[in-house]
Design a protein around this motif. Structure first.
Motif, short mmCIF file in Angstrom:
data_model
loop_
_atom_site.label_atom_id
_atom_site.label_comp_id
_atom_site.label_asym_id
_atom_site.label_seq_id
_atom_site.Cartn_x
_atom_site.Cartn_y
_atom_site.Cartn_z
N GLY A 5 3.13 6.35 12.99
CA GLY A 5 1.82 5.88 13.44
C GLY A 5 1.42 4.55 12.82
O GLY A 5 1.88 4.18 11.74
N ALA A 6 0.53 3.83 13.55
CA ALA A 6 0.10 2.50 13.12
C ALA A 6 -0.64 2.50 11.78
O ALA A 6 -0.43 1.60 10.96
CB ALA A 6 -0.76 1.85 14.21
N PRO A 7 -1.49 3.52 11.50
CA PRO A 7 -2.17 3.50 10.20
C PRO A 7 -1.18 3.57 9.03
O PRO A 7 -1.39 2.95 7.99
CB PRO A 7 -3.07 4.75 10.24
N ALA A 8 -0.08 4.30 9.22
CA ALA A 8 0.94 4.39 8.16
C ALA A 8 1.53 3.01 7.91
O ALA A 8 1.71 2.59 6.76
CB ALA A 8 2.03 5.38 8.55
N TRP A 9 1.83 2.28 8.99
CA TRP A 9 2.38 0.92 8.84
C TRP A 9 1.38 0.02 8.09
O TRP A 9 1.77 -0.76 7.21
CB TRP A 9 2.74 0.32 10.20
N GLN A 10 0.12 0.16 8.43
CA GLN A 10 -0.92 -0.63 7.76
C GLN A 10 -0.90 -0.38 6.25
O GLN A 10 -0.92 -1.31 5.44
CB GLN A 10 -2.29 -0.24 8.37
N ARG A 11 -0.83 0.89 5.88
CA ARG A 11 -0.82 1.23 4.45
C ARG A 11 0.44 0.69 3.77
O ARG A 11 0.40 0.22 2.64
CB ARG A 11 -0.89 2.76 4.26
N ILE A 12 1.56 0.72 4.50
CA ILE A 12 2.83 0.23 3.93
C ILE A 12 2.76 -1.27 3.67
O ILE A 12 3.16 -1.75 2.62
CB ILE A 12 4.00 0.60 4.88
#
Ligand code: HEM
Length: 181
Positions: free
Chosen positions: A18-25
Motif C-alpha cells: 500500500g501507498a501509506p507503507a511506501w510513504q513511511r519507508i
C-alpha cells in the motif's frame, strides 16, 4: 542504481503493502526524490537505504523482500516497455539464462552508466544447470532466487532453485543450481 530499479521497488511496495507503507519507508530512508526517473542513474546507497527502511518498516527479512522483488521484476520490466526484449532473449528458460549478458548489453545501449551483472551457465546434469552470478554489488543473491522463480513462471517451466555457493575470495561469484522438475 538506475531509476528503473528504484521505481520498481516503489511500485512493488505500493502494490504489495500500500501507498501509506511506501510513504513511511521514504520518510525513514530520508533524502528520497519525490519521483524516480527511469533513465537516471542514482547512487547505490539510495537503493540500499530504501530496502533497509522497508525491512524495518514492514518487519520482513531482507532476503524475503529481495526475493519477492526479484519475482516482481519480471512482470514489471515487461510492463515498462521491455516485453519485446524479454521475448527475444530466449524461447525457453535455459536459452534465456544463456542470453542474460546480451540482454543487459542491450539495456546498456540506452542506460550508458549501467553496471550490469554477468552470468555463466554451466551444465550440471541432465535436468539441471549451475548459474554463476557475478556482480559488482553486495547482498543481491536473494533477488536472483526471485528472478529465477519469476522466469520459471513466465516460461511455465517448473524448477527448483538453490544457492549452492556464495561468493568468496576463491570464487568471486554466487552459484545457483536450477533443477527442472
Ligand atoms: C528486460 C528485462 C531487464 C531489464 C530492463 C534489466 C535492467 C537492469 C537494470 C537497469 C539494472 C540496474 C543496474 C545499474 O543501475 O547499474 C539491473 C540490474 C540487475 N539485473 Fe537486470 N534487467 C532485466 C532482466 C533481468 C533478469 C531476467 C535477470 C536475472 C535473471 C536480471 C538480473 C539483474 C541483477 C541480479 C541485477 C543487480 C545488479 C548487480 O548485481 O550489480 N535482470 N538490470
Amino acid at each position: 542504481m538506475y531509476g528503473l530499479v528504484n521505481k520498481g521497488i516503489e511500485q512493488f511496495i505500493v502494490a504489495r503493502y500500500g501507498a501509506p507503507a511506501w510513504q513511511r519507508i521514504t520518510e525513514r530512508a530520508g533524502e528520497v526524490p519525490e519521483v524516480f526517473i527511469s533513465m537516471e542513474a542514482y547512487p547505490d546507497p539510495l537503493t540500499y537505504s530504501l530496502v533497509g527502511a522497508a525491512v524495518e518498516e514492514l518487519s520482513v527479512g531482507a532476503a524475503e523482500l529481495l526475493e519477492a522483488f526479484g519475482e516482481y521484476w519480471i512482470l514489471y520490466t515487461a510492463e515498462q516497455g521491455y516485453g519485446g526484449l524479454l521475448e527475444v532473449s530466449g524461447a525457453n528458460l535455459e536459452e534465456f539464462l544463456r542470453n542474460l549478458d546480451s540482454l543487459h548489453a542491450r539495456v546498456a545501449l540506452t542506460y550508458t552508466e549501467l553496471r550490469p551483472p554477468s552470468f555463466k551457465v554451466v551444465a550440471a546434469g541432465e535436468r539441471c544447470v549451475d548459474l554463476h552470478y557475478h556482480s559488482g554489488r553486495e547482498g543481491l543473491a536473494p533477488m536472483m532466487i526471485g528472478l529465477l522463480k519469476g522466469l520459471s513462471k513466465r516460461f511455465d517451466e517448473p524448477i527448483e532453485v538453490e544457492q549452492t555457493s556464495a561468493r568468496s575470495q576463491d570464487a568471486p561469484y554466487d552459484v545457483f543450481r536450477v533443477t527442472w522438475v
